[in-house]
Enzyme design. Sequence first.
Site, PDB file in Angstrom:
ATOM      1  N   GLY A 168      -0.729   6.323   1.469  1.00 32.74           N
ATOM      2  CA  GLY A 168      -0.161   8.344   1.710  1.00 32.74           C
ATOM      3  C   GLY A 168      -0.967   9.028   2.837  1.00 32.74           C
ATOM      4  O   GLY A 168      -0.811  10.267   2.772  1.00 32.74           O
ATOM      5  N   LEU A 169      -0.817   8.220   3.974  1.00 30.36           N
ATOM      6  CA  LEU A 169      -1.429   8.797   5.070  1.00 30.36           C
ATOM      7  C   LEU A 169      -2.417   9.591   4.888  1.00 30.36           C
ATOM      8  O   LEU A 169      -3.076  10.839   5.728  1.00 30.36           O
ATOM      9  CB  LEU A 169      -0.457   9.865   5.766  1.00 30.36           C
ATOM     10  CG  LEU A 169       0.699   9.287   6.133  1.00 30.36           C
ATOM     11  CD1 LEU A 169       1.869  10.222   7.362  1.00 30.36           C
ATOM     12  CD2 LEU A 169       0.686   7.968   7.088  1.00 30.36           C
TER      13      LEU A 169
ATOM     14  N   ASN B   1       0.880  -0.829   0.262  1.00 28.53           N
ATOM     15  CA  ASN B   1       0.349   0.138   0.141  1.00 28.53           C
ATOM     16  C   ASN B   1       1.291   0.651  -0.204  1.00 28.53           C
ATOM     17  O   ASN B   1       2.066   1.428   0.544  1.00 28.53           O
ATOM     18  CB  ASN B   1      -1.107  -0.373   1.244  1.00 28.53           C
ATOM     19  CG  ASN B   1      -0.268   0.742   2.373  1.00 28.53           C
ATOM     20  OD1 ASN B   1      -0.196   2.341   2.414  1.00 28.53           O
ATOM     21  ND2 ASN B   1       0.214  -0.210   3.142  1.00 28.53           N
TER      22      ASN B   1
ATOM     23  N   CYS C 106       8.284   8.361   8.814  1.00 28.30           N
ATOM     24  CA  CYS C 106       7.809   9.419   7.826  1.00 28.30           C
ATOM     25  C   CYS C 106       8.650  10.129   7.411  1.00 28.30           C
ATOM     26  O   CYS C 106       9.693  10.417   8.163  1.00 28.30           O
ATOM     27  CB  CYS C 106       6.828  10.224   8.280  1.00 28.30           C
ATOM     28  SG  CYS C 106       4.947   9.290   8.883  1.00 28.30           S
TER      29      CYS C 106
ATOM     30  N   GLY D 274       2.331  -7.787  12.291  1.00 27.97           N
ATOM     31  CA  GLY D 274       2.401  -8.339  10.673  1.00 27.97           C
ATOM     32  C   GLY D 274       2.361  -9.366  10.478  1.00 27.97           C
ATOM     33  O   GLY D 274       3.123 -10.759  11.052  1.00 27.97           O
ATOM     34  N   GLY D 275       1.450  -9.407   9.877  1.00 29.20           N
ATOM     35  CA  GLY D 275       0.472 -10.608   9.154  1.00 29.20           C
ATOM     36  C   GLY D 275      -0.003 -11.329  10.062  1.00 29.20           C
ATOM     37  O   GLY D 275       0.100 -12.753   9.812  1.00 29.20           O
TER      38      GLY D 275
ATOM     39  N   ASN E 165      -2.773   7.288  16.735  1.00 26.30           N
ATOM     40  CA  ASN E 165      -1.391   7.462  15.865  1.00 26.30           C
ATOM     41  C   ASN E 165      -1.314   8.641  14.819  1.00 26.30           C
ATOM     42  O   ASN E 165      -1.869   9.155  15.002  1.00 26.30           O
ATOM     43  CB  ASN E 165      -1.657   5.823  14.651  1.00 26.30           C
ATOM     44  CG  ASN E 165      -0.550   5.704  14.242  1.00 26.30           C
ATOM     45  OD1 ASN E 165      -0.293   6.741  13.946  1.00 26.30           O
ATOM     46  ND2 ASN E 165      -0.021   4.591  14.103  1.00 26.30           N
TER      47      ASN E 165
ATOM     48  N   GLY F 202       0.938  -8.204   5.641  1.00 27.35           N
ATOM     49  CA  GLY F 202       0.078  -9.809   5.601  1.00 27.35           C
ATOM     50  C   GLY F 202       0.507 -10.710   6.305  1.00 27.35           C
ATOM     51  O   GLY F 202       2.067 -10.519   6.373  1.00 27.35           O
TER      52      GLY F 202
HETATM   53  C1  LIG Z   1      -3.578   0.391   3.915  1.00 25.67           C
HETATM   54  C2  LIG Z   1      -2.928  -0.237   4.827  1.00 25.67           C
HETATM   55  C3  LIG Z   1      -2.721   1.777   5.802  1.00 25.67           C
HETATM   56  C4  LIG Z   1      -1.797   1.699   6.124  1.00 25.67           C
HETATM   57  N1  LIG Z   1      -1.800   2.505   7.748  1.00 25.67           N
HETATM   58  C5  LIG Z   1      -0.975   3.574   8.671  1.00 25.67           C
HETATM   59  C6  LIG Z   1      -0.856   4.310   8.802  1.00 25.67           C
HETATM   60  O1  LIG Z   1      -1.650   4.741   8.781  1.00 25.67           O
HETATM   61  N2  LIG Z   1      -0.254   4.825  10.131  1.00 25.67           N
HETATM   62  C7  LIG Z   1       0.656   3.580  10.251  1.00 25.67           C
HETATM   63  O2  LIG Z   1       1.015   3.856  11.765  1.00 25.67           O
HETATM   64  N3  LIG Z   1       0.670   1.855   9.780  1.00 25.67           N
HETATM   65  C8  LIG Z   1      -0.291   2.201   8.787  1.00 25.67           C
HETATM   66  N4  LIG Z   1       0.203   1.202   7.895  1.00 25.67           N
HETATM   67  C9  LIG Z   1       0.806   0.196   8.715  1.00 25.67           C
HETATM   68  C10 LIG Z   1       0.020  -1.433   9.758  1.00 25.67           C
HETATM   69  O3  LIG Z   1      -0.545  -0.304  11.027  1.00 25.67           O
HETATM   70  C11 LIG Z   1       1.054  -2.278  10.334  1.00 25.67           C
HETATM   71  O4  LIG Z   1       1.859  -1.474  10.929  1.00 25.67           O
HETATM   72  C12 LIG Z   1       1.880  -3.164   8.620  1.00 25.67           C
HETATM   73  O5  LIG Z   1       0.687  -3.385   7.669  1.00 25.67           O
HETATM   74  C13 LIG Z   1       2.298  -4.179   9.040  1.00 25.67           C
HETATM   75  O6  LIG Z   1       0.834  -5.166   9.909  1.00 25.67           O
HETATM   76  P1  LIG Z   1      -0.066  -6.189   8.560  1.00 25.67           P
HETATM   77  O7  LIG Z   1       0.843  -7.455   8.123  1.00 25.67           O
HETATM   78  O8  LIG Z   1      -0.915  -7.468  10.016  1.00 25.67           O
HETATM   79  O9  LIG Z   1      -1.230  -5.464   7.887  1.00 25.67           O
HETATM   80  C14 LIG Z   1      -1.192   0.288   7.239  1.00 25.67           C
HETATM   81  C15 LIG Z   1      -1.090  -1.029   6.249  1.00 25.67           C
HETATM   82  C16 LIG Z   1      -2.052  -1.266   5.635  1.00 25.67           C
HETATM   83  C17 LIG Z   1      -2.011  -3.013   5.029  1.00 25.67           C
END
Ligand SMILES: Cc1cc2nc3c(=O)[nH]c(=O)nc-3n(C[C@H](O)[C@H](O)[C@H](O)COP(=O)(O)O)c2cc1C
Length: 307
Positions: A73-74, A70, A133, A246-247, A100, A220
Site C-alpha cells: 500500500g505504498l 504483496n 495506482c 519479473g522473477g 519512483n 517472483g
Molecule cells: C514487497 C514489494 C513491494 C513493491 N513496491 C513497489 C512500489 O512501491 N512501487 C513500484 O513501482 N513497484 C513495487 N513493486 C513491484 C516491483 O518493483 C516489481 O515490478 C515486481 O515485483 C516484479 O518484479 P519481481 O518479480 O522481480 O519482484 C513491489 C514489489 C514487491 C514484491
Amino acid sequence: MAVDLSTRLGPLTLANPVLVASGTFGFGMEMSRVADVRKLGAVVMKSLTVKPRSGNPPPRIVETPAGMLNAIGLENPGIDGFLRTILPQARNLGVPLVANIAGSTVEDYVTLAGRLTREATGGIVAIEMNVSCPNVGAKGLHFGVSPELLKGLVAAVRAETKLPLVVKLSPNVTDVVEVAKAALAGGADALTLINTLLGMAVDVKTRRPKLANITGGLSGPAVKPVALRMVHQVWQATKAPIIGLGGIATADDALEFIIAGASAVSVGTWNFVEPTAAAELPEKMAARAAELGISRLSELVGTLNLA
Ligand SMILES: Cc1cc2nc3c(=O)[nH]c(=O)nc-3n(C[C@H](O)[C@H](O)[C@H](O)COP(=O)(O)O)c2cc1C
C-alpha cells in the site's frame, strides 16, 4: 574476454544494466549494509507519494508457489521526508538513484516530478512513474490500464521535468502494446515492464483472504514468463528502451530479458531471498556473455532468434 556492460536507456547511460526494483530495496541505505550497492547500474527507490503513507494493515505479504503476493500500500515518508532526510543519505551511496513516483491524480505526479527536478538537483538520474495506482478522478480506474489516461498523465509530467522519464507499466491489461505506445506518445524516454500481477490467496480453514487487503500483487519467478512475453511484444512493436523485470534471479534470467528486447533489467522479489544477488549479477552476466562470445552486452538487446 572483458565484456562491456554499459547500457543506454534513451538519454540515460548506465555503467551496467542491473537495477533493483522499486519497493524491494528500500532507498538503498538499508541494503548497503549487506550488499555492495555500488556494483549496481542504479537503485530504483521505493514509490514516493506527495503525503507520507503508512500503507495497508497486515497481513500484507503472503508467500505463494514460486513467488509472493504483496499489498504494502505504498508505505513511504512522502516527498518532504524524502528530500529532507533520505536523499542526503542515499546520494552518498555511490550508485545512480532513480526516484519512483506514485499518485492518485495527475496533479500528484506533476507535483512530485516538479519537486524532484527542482529540489533533488544532482541526486537522481531519472524518474520512474508507477502508474499501477487508482485515479480518483476516473472512478478509481488505474492510470496504467487506460491508454488515453496514461498518455495525458505522462504528457503532463513530461512538461514538468527534463530528467529522463521512465514509465512502469502494469501487466494487468489486455493489450500491453497499446498502453506502451500511449506512454511513449506522452513523452516517456523508456518503459519498465512489469509491475505485479493482480492476485489473491485464501486460508481454507478460516475462509479468509490471506491478505488483509484481499487482493495483492504477484511477483517472483512465477511471473517471469508473463514479463518476458510482454517485454518481447513491446520491443517488437516499439523498439523503445526497456527495463525488464519479473522473477529475475540468475544471469540467464537477466539475459533472457535482454535477448527479448530489454536494455536493462531489475531484480525485485529475489532481493528478499538472496540480498547480495543483484549486486553480484553484473559480474555473472559478464562471465556468461563471455562464454557466449559476446563482448558488448548491448549487442544482445532484442536479438531473439525468430527464424
Ligand atoms: C514487497 C514489494 C513491494 C513493491 N513496491 C513497489 C512500489 O512501491 N512501487 C513500484 O513501482 N513497484 C513495487 N513493486 C513491484 C516491483 O518493483 C516489481 O515490478 C515486481 O515485483 C516484479 O518484479 P519481481 O518479480 O522481480 O519482484 C513491489 C514489489 C514487491 C514484491
